[in-house]
Each structure stands twice: as C-alpha cells, then as structure tokens.
Scaffold this motif. Structure first.
Motif, short mmCIF file in Angstrom:
data_model
loop_
_atom_site.label_atom_id
_atom_site.label_comp_id
_atom_site.label_asym_id
_atom_site.label_seq_id
_atom_site.Cartn_x
_atom_site.Cartn_y
_atom_site.Cartn_z
N SER A 110 0.85 -1.18 0.00
CA SER A 110 0.00 0.00 0.00
C SER A 110 0.89 1.24 0.00
CB SER A 110 -0.94 0.00 1.21
OG SER A 110 -0.23 -0.20 2.41
N ASP A 111 0.34 2.32 -0.53
CA ASP A 111 1.11 3.55 -0.71
C ASP A 111 1.12 4.36 0.59
OD1 ASP A 111 2.59 5.51 -1.87
OD2 ASP A 111 1.02 6.23 -3.23
N GLU B 233 -3.50 1.94 -3.47
CA GLU B 233 -3.99 2.93 -2.52
C GLU B 233 -4.36 2.23 -1.21
OE1 GLU B 233 -4.41 6.37 -2.39
OE2 GLU B 233 -2.98 6.16 -4.05
#
Length: 377
Positions: free
Chosen positions: A311-312, A330
């Motif tokens: 995940s970012d 995301e």
C-alpha cells in the motif's frame, strides 16, 4: 569502540517469531561485532530461564513487570500496564548505570526513542556518554502524538548526539518534531536461506504471503476481502498468513465463515525457519497496511528475490516507484488490492528481478552498519 545497544526489541532466540524488529536489532549487533566493535546489548527479560547466546555480542537481560507482553500493547491508563512501564524504566536505568560504570561504553545506540532513547538520555546526563537514537514509526506517529509523551520524544531526539529514522518520510516527520535533520538509515536483517525446510504441500499455482500483526492498521481485513475476490475470479491462488494480535480471532472466523480454509492458511507468529521457508516457497509478499514506514519484511522479500504488493503508505510506494519491484495500491482500497493480486498472478515475474536487486542492495545490513560507524566513529 565499545557500543551499548539499548532496546526493548530483542529476540529470546533466533526462532523468536514475536520479536519483530528485534530480529533486525540482533543482526545489526552481530554486524557491528563482525566489523570489529565490542557490543553489549541491554534489554528487558520477556521470559525467565536460559536464552540463546548471540555470536560476538554480550547480552544483559533485566527484570521488569511486563513479562512477554509487547511494549506496543501496553496502555499507560491501565494500572498494571503503567506499573510494567514504570518498572522497565526504573530497572533499565539502574542496570544501565551499573553496566556503564563497569564496562566504560564509548557510545550508546538506542533502538528506539521510546523507551531506549529515554534511558540513553539519562546516562548522557550522568556521564556524558554520547548516544544515537534510531527512530521507528511508533516513536513519531504513535508516542510522538500522545499527550505527555510527545515532549519526551522531542527531547530525546534533540539531546541525541546522532539521530536516524528507519524510513524516509519518517525522517521528515521526526525533523518536524525535533527541529533537526533526521536522515534515513535502513533497517534490515541477514536471512539464512539454508533455514528453509521442505515447503508446505500446495496444489495452488500461485501463493501470496503476509507476515505481520493481525491488526486493523496492518490491513488484514483488506487482504482477506481481496483474497476472497481473487478466489471468486477463478484464479488458482493460495495465501499464507503468519502473525498474531488483536484481530487474530477475526481473521480465523472470516476464513471459516467464507469457506476459504482450503485457500488461506492462518498461522501464529512464525519462527525464522518457518518464515524463510514460506518466503522461499511463496511467489509474492503482500503488505496491505493502512499506516507503515518500511517493515523489515519489505527488505526480507527483496533479499529473497520476491516481488511485493504494497500500500502507498510511508516509503513503500516511493521506493517501488523508483525501482518497480512490484505493485503499489492505494491504502484501504480493496478493489485496487484485488486487481494488483490478479495482475501479479498473471505477470512475468522476471520483469521485477532487476528492480528487486537494486532495492535489495540499498538495504544491505553491513552497509547500514558501516554507515553508522563512519558517522559516530
């Protein structure tokens, strides 16, 4: 140089799967010893009885009232937890003072700001011994946000002779907190591929791996939901999960309720052999966290040549965009995570290989140890 490492994270033995970041601390201590330094570790005793010796490292375990409960799970408003935290600080301060008097440390390395940095700062006040604080995400994003602890963390960072963060964005956040530059020093460990045992029996053509706490912040609910969608799409996939924590019951119940028992293996904390075995066996490591810096498992996967889905959050997205060793999604988005997992199953994993190698070199353990020695020596 005689280095004292103070840490609340240290493994009882090489197979201590609950140690998390402590496994990195152990390997960093060994790396310093192999580079010719004299290393002493001071850490709270999480279990009575004998411990496994660490090659080239002298370890002192001091008693406290917390037992084997992870420090991250202690809540200061609970009387027994508050007593445990008080005993850790009191006993740690006393033993550190005694050790410093007898062993004459040249430098103290505090892993991490809380509580180790606080203890190192106390010794500096008494003896003038210089110290380095190496920050974890919990130091800045958890303790650094709590009333009463924020000022302590700030003071520790300001008083440190040297200060580092184990994440790029974490370093920026630490700088905002304390007003001084906090450079990135990567945390990693040295895995031994020979620890891999026979792989688990599996008829799945592609296998994902998750290793971490079963907690909301780690995104385990997102991973389970995405895995369910991937299975529904007809892809022949499996998922191996290892960890423990407040959502363990939820994880097991979810797998059973959705009929995923043949696709998802839910295990407890993995010892080192189990972890290396599954990292060698599985095709991709998934880190679906809602909040994170750079977990040690990130560099573990790179070291073992495995692509990632992350995940970012923290620095993981930045690192994978610089060197595409996998896919970035995301945080909190089940649909994106599902799509990334489906893409990974169909991908030619050889396209990730050069980027995996590039990132793995950046996280080499001895390179980080030498960089720190050059700075403090």
């Amino acid at each position: 140089m005689h280095v004292c490492i103070i840490t609340s994270s240290f493994p009882l033995d090489p197979g201590d799967g609950r140690a998390a970041a402590g496994l990195f601390v152990r390997d960093f201590a060994v790396a310093l010893a192999e580079l010719g330094e004299q290393v002493t570790v001071l850490t709270p005793d999480k279990r009575g009885g004998p411990k496994t010796d660490v090659p080239g490292v002298k370890t002192h375990w001091f008693a406290w009232r917390g037992g084997d409960k992870p420090l991250a799970y202690l809540k200061p408003w609970r009387p027994l937890d508050a007593l445990a935290m008080w005993s850790l600080l009191r006993n740690g301060r006393r033993v550190l003072r005694e050790l410093a008097a007898s062993e004459k440390f040249d430098h103290v390395l505090a892993m991490w700001a809380v509580p180790a940095g606080y203890l190192a700062m106390g010794l500096q006040k008494q003896t003038g011994t210089p110290f380095t604080t190496w920050c974890l995400g919990s130091d800045i994003w958890t303790y650094g946000e709590r009333f009463g602890l924020r000022n302590i963390v700030r003071r520790v960072l300001q008083r440190s002779t040297h200060v580092y963060a184990d994440g790029i964005e974490l370093g920026h956040a630490a700088t905002r907190l304390c007003g001084r530059a906090v450079p990135f020093l990567p945390s990693s460990r040295q895995l031994d591929p020979t620890l891999a045992a026979l792989p688990p029996g599996s008829k799945r053509s592609f296998n994902f791996l998750f290793v971490g706490r079963y907690a909301e912040v780690k995104g385990v609910d997102l991973l389970l939901a995405a895995m369910g969608e991937v299975v529904k799409s007809g892809q022949d996939v499996g998922l191996y999960m290892f960890g423990g924590g407040p959502m363990e019951g939820f994880v097991r119940d979810y797998v059973a309720a959705h009929g995923l028992g043949e696709r998802i293996h839910v295990g407890g904390y993995a010892d080192l052999s189990t972890f290396v075995t599954h990292l060698a066996f599985c095709d991709c490591l998934v880190i679906p966290s809602r909040m994170e810096s750079i977990p040690v498992a990130f560099s573990d996967a790179l070291q073992m040549g495995r692509p990632l889905i992350v995940s970012d959050v923290g620095d993981m997205g930045t690192l994978l965009r610089e060197a595409p060793a996998g896919y970035v999604v995301e945080p909190g988005d089940v649909t994106e995570l599902t799509n990334a997992m489906q893409r990974m199953v169909m991908a030619d994993v050889s396209e990730f290989a050069p980027h995996i190698k590039t990132l793995a070199q950046r996280f080499e353990l001895k390179r980080a140890a030498q960089k720190w020695l050059d700075a403090v020596g």
